[in-house]
Design a protein around this motif. Structure first.
Motif, mmCIF file in Angstrom:
data_model
loop_
_atom_site.group_PDB
_atom_site.id
_atom_site.type_symbol
_atom_site.label_atom_id
_atom_site.label_comp_id
_atom_site.label_asym_id
_atom_site.label_seq_id
_atom_site.Cartn_x
_atom_site.Cartn_y
_atom_site.Cartn_z
ATOM 1 N N ARG A 12 0.812 -1.203 0.000
ATOM 2 C CA ARG A 12 0.000 0.000 0.000
ATOM 3 C C ARG A 12 0.845 1.252 0.000
ATOM 4 N NH1 ARG A 12 -5.149 -1.030 -1.575
ATOM 5 N NH2 ARG A 12 -5.773 -3.033 -0.700
ATOM 6 N N GLY A 13 0.388 2.284 -0.669
ATOM 7 C CA GLY A 13 1.082 3.558 -0.643
ATOM 8 C C GLY A 13 0.793 4.254 0.660
ATOM 9 N N PRO A 43 0.051 1.047 -4.954
ATOM 10 C CA PRO A 43 1.164 1.700 -5.620
ATOM 11 C C PRO A 43 1.148 1.533 -7.133
ATOM 12 C CG PRO A 43 1.919 0.542 -3.660
ATOM 13 C CD PRO A 43 0.490 0.142 -3.885
ATOM 14 N N THR A 44 0.748 0.344 -7.604
ATOM 15 C CA THR A 44 0.696 0.117 -9.047
ATOM 16 C C THR A 44 -0.317 1.047 -9.698
ATOM 17 O OG1 THR A 44 1.292 -2.212 -8.719
ATOM 18 C CG2 THR A 44 0.316 -1.598 -10.847
ATOM 19 N N THR A 45 -1.449 1.200 -9.050
ATOM 20 C CA THR A 45 -2.481 2.095 -9.562
ATOM 21 C C THR A 45 -2.008 3.545 -9.537
ATOM 22 O OG1 THR A 45 -4.178 0.592 -8.741
ATOM 23 C CG2 THR A 45 -4.874 2.837 -9.293
ATOM 24 N N GLU A 46 -1.249 3.903 -8.510
ATOM 25 C CA GLU A 46 -0.719 5.270 -8.413
ATOM 26 C C GLU A 46 0.151 5.606 -9.606
ATOM 27 O OE1 GLU A 46 -0.399 6.210 -3.658
ATOM 28 O OE2 GLU A 46 1.296 5.256 -4.659
ATOM 29 N N TYR A 47 1.079 4.716 -9.940
ATOM 30 C CA TYR A 47 1.952 4.985 -11.088
ATOM 31 C C TYR A 47 1.156 4.955 -12.391
ATOM 32 C CZ TYR A 47 5.388 4.532 -14.756
ATOM 33 O OH TYR A 47 6.109 4.721 -15.922
ATOM 34 N N SER A 48 0.233 4.015 -12.501
ATOM 35 C CA SER A 48 -0.575 3.913 -13.719
ATOM 36 C C SER A 48 -1.366 5.196 -13.966
ATOM 37 C CB SER A 48 -1.533 2.717 -13.620
ATOM 38 O OG SER A 48 -0.817 1.505 -13.507
ATOM 39 N N ALA A 49 -1.872 5.786 -12.898
ATOM 40 C CA ALA A 49 -2.634 7.026 -13.038
ATOM 41 C C ALA A 49 -1.743 8.156 -13.532
ATOM 42 C CB ALA A 49 -3.262 7.397 -11.698
ATOM 43 N N VAL A 95 10.230 -1.568 -2.515
ATOM 44 C CA VAL A 95 9.709 -0.227 -2.775
ATOM 45 C C VAL A 95 8.989 -0.254 -4.108
ATOM 46 C CG1 VAL A 95 10.280 2.238 -2.833
ATOM 47 C CG2 VAL A 95 11.805 0.631 -1.679
ATOM 48 N N ASP A 96 7.790 0.311 -4.161
ATOM 49 C CA ASP A 96 7.063 0.322 -5.426
ATOM 50 C C ASP A 96 7.790 1.201 -6.447
ATOM 51 O OD1 ASP A 96 5.585 2.456 -3.486
ATOM 52 O OD2 ASP A 96 5.558 3.174 -5.559
ATOM 53 N N PHE A 97 7.497 0.982 -7.722
ATOM 54 C CA PHE A 97 8.229 1.615 -8.821
ATOM 55 C C PHE A 97 8.213 3.139 -8.722
ATOM 56 C CE2 PHE A 97 8.357 3.496 -13.070
ATOM 57 C CZ PHE A 97 9.544 2.976 -13.550
ATOM 58 N N LEU A 98 7.065 3.723 -8.445
ATOM 59 C CA LEU A 98 6.946 5.181 -8.393
ATOM 60 C C LEU A 98 7.881 5.761 -7.347
ATOM 61 C CD1 LEU A 98 5.542 7.858 -9.135
ATOM 62 C CD2 LEU A 98 3.749 7.276 -7.485
ATOM 63 N N ARG A 99 7.834 5.250 -6.135
ATOM 64 C CA ARG A 99 8.666 5.790 -5.061
ATOM 65 C C ARG A 99 10.136 5.448 -5.259
ATOM 66 N NH1 ARG A 99 3.698 5.057 -3.574
ATOM 67 N NH2 ARG A 99 2.698 6.538 -2.135
ATOM 68 N N ARG A 100 10.416 4.269 -5.796
ATOM 69 C CA ARG A 100 11.809 3.887 -6.027
ATOM 70 C C ARG A 100 12.502 4.864 -6.967
ATOM 71 N NH1 ARG A 100 10.886 -0.944 -7.467
ATOM 72 N NH2 ARG A 100 11.197 -0.928 -9.708
ATOM 73 N N GLN A 101 11.795 5.296 -7.993
ATOM 74 C CA GLN A 101 12.391 6.196 -8.968
ATOM 75 C C GLN A 101 12.440 7.634 -8.469
ATOM 76 O OE1 GLN A 101 13.849 4.795 -11.304
ATOM 77 N NE2 GLN A 101 12.848 2.811 -11.425
#
Length: 371
Positions: free
Chosen positions: A22-23, A29-35, A272-278
């Motif tokens: 969860r974010g 988190p996957t949905t967050e980056y997808s958005a 770490v999810d992709f969005l936060r990792r980057q």
């Protein structure tokens, strides 16, 4: 809502992230980056800009031709060293184009990008495209993750205190001062990059288009050295080569170093999810069109990592969207000026270097307190 921005952190301690599902705001988190990706795509920022890249290639080719003409006309003159420096700058700009082709930013066809990138990297710049693709792909997938990101592996410079502690003797002395020595060391990076290319294509590991790259690299270095030593006295030819490689190495290092050095280092097993990792491991460099040109778009490092196939001209627009999105999600977004970034890198490397030559049985808490 204000934008969460860091301008000049003095150091970047290792950080352990345990987020798995969860974010921070309870969303997936996957949905967050997808958005975010959908917003950027709907804005048309992932469409190719072939005209821009064709124009850049034409300008750089013309500049390269002008240096060649000037080289022949000047002949036996120490003013050739000015041209050597200019050549180092031009070749770095060509390296930026090869980097962008490797990310599929230029053409929609992967094959066309590979042909362009391999030709520019091997035949013009003198760096193995296959070596770069392998190394850089690993970096993008695992930025600043210990044991996974090759860009923080121990080399002459140590990026973690554990690696710095392994240094002994004269190497330990240099490691303790590695921040101050960083830019002088970059004068050798150009030679290092060329050597990596030759080691790759003539080594035992798997190399895509090995013999094509070998022919390109050998042809390029052969033609270059022949021109130098045929038209210049040996001493001047060596000086020309040294200046060109030094400028190329410093320019390359000065463009790539500000982006992740001094940012959080993640443990090998971090989740770490992709969005936060980057976002959390990257730093943007403030500036306008001149900075975009100087750094080949690498100044928009966060956006480049989030959308690696985004053309350079669109990164600035994507930045505005990404900053606001990160602010809404309470994700720390970091940016600094170029001088601030260099200062962060130097201070961070010096701090890490203090561990050089440390006794492995020293008490970590006592050592830290002593510093």
């Amino acid at each position: 809502m204000s934008i969460a921005t860091v301008t000049a952190p003095t150091s970047a301690p290792a950080v352990t992230f345990t987020r798995t599902k969860r974010g921070g705001n309870g969303s997936n988190p996957t949905t967050e980056y997808s958005a975010l990706l959908r917003t950027v795509r709907d804005a048309g920022l992932l469409t190719r800009r072939r005209g821009f890249y064709i124009g850049m290639f034409a300008v750089l080719t013309a500049a390269l031709g002008a240096v060649g003409v000037g080289f022949v006309l000047l002949g036996d003159s120490w003013f050739q060293l000015i041209l050597a420096g200019v050549l180092g700058l031009i070749l770095t700009q060509f390296a930026f184009l090869a980097h962008e082709a490797s990310h599929r930013q230029v053409f929609t066809s992967g094959k066309a990008n590979d042909v362009a990138g391999r030709t520019i990297a091997n035949l013009i710049v003198g760096i193995s495209y296959s070596w770069w693709m392998t190394k850089h792909s690993r970096h993008h997938a695992n930025p600043n993750i210990i044991g996974k990101d090759p860009d923080i592996d121990r080399d002459f410079v140590s990026f973690t205190e554990t690696d710095a502690a392994k240094a002994r003797g004269l190497y330990a002395w240099a490691t303790k001062r590695q921040g101050y020595l960083f830019f002088p060391i970059l004068t050798l990076e150009g030679l290092n990059l060329h050597l990596h290319g030759f080691r790759t294509v003539f080594g035992r590991g798997k190399v895509d288009k090995r013999w094509l790259e070998a022919v390109m690299l050998v042809t390029r270095i052969g033609a270059y050295l022949t021109a130098l030593f045929l038209l210049l006295p040996p001493g001047m030819a060596f000086a020309f080569l040294g200046v060109q490689l030094a400028v190329f190495g410093v320019y390359m290092g000065a463009s790539f170093a500000p982006n992740h050095k001094g940012m959080p280092i993640l443990p090998h097993d971090s989740k770490v999810d992709f969005l936060r990792r980057q976002v959390l491991t990257g730093r943007n460099v403030k500036g306008g069109v001149l900075m975009d040109t100087f750094m080949g778009g690498l100044n928009h490092q966060v956006e480049h990592h989030l959308f690696p196939n985004m053309p350079r001209p669109h990164l600035k627009k994507a930045q505005a969207i990404t900053k606001q999105y990160c602010a809404d999600k309470d994700i720390l977004y970091t940016e600094a000026t170029l001088p601030q970034s260099y200062g962060i890198v130097i201070r961070y490397l010096n701090r890490v270097g203090l561990s050089a030559g440390a006794d492995p049985f020293d008490c970590p808490a006592a050592t830290a307190f002593g510093r």
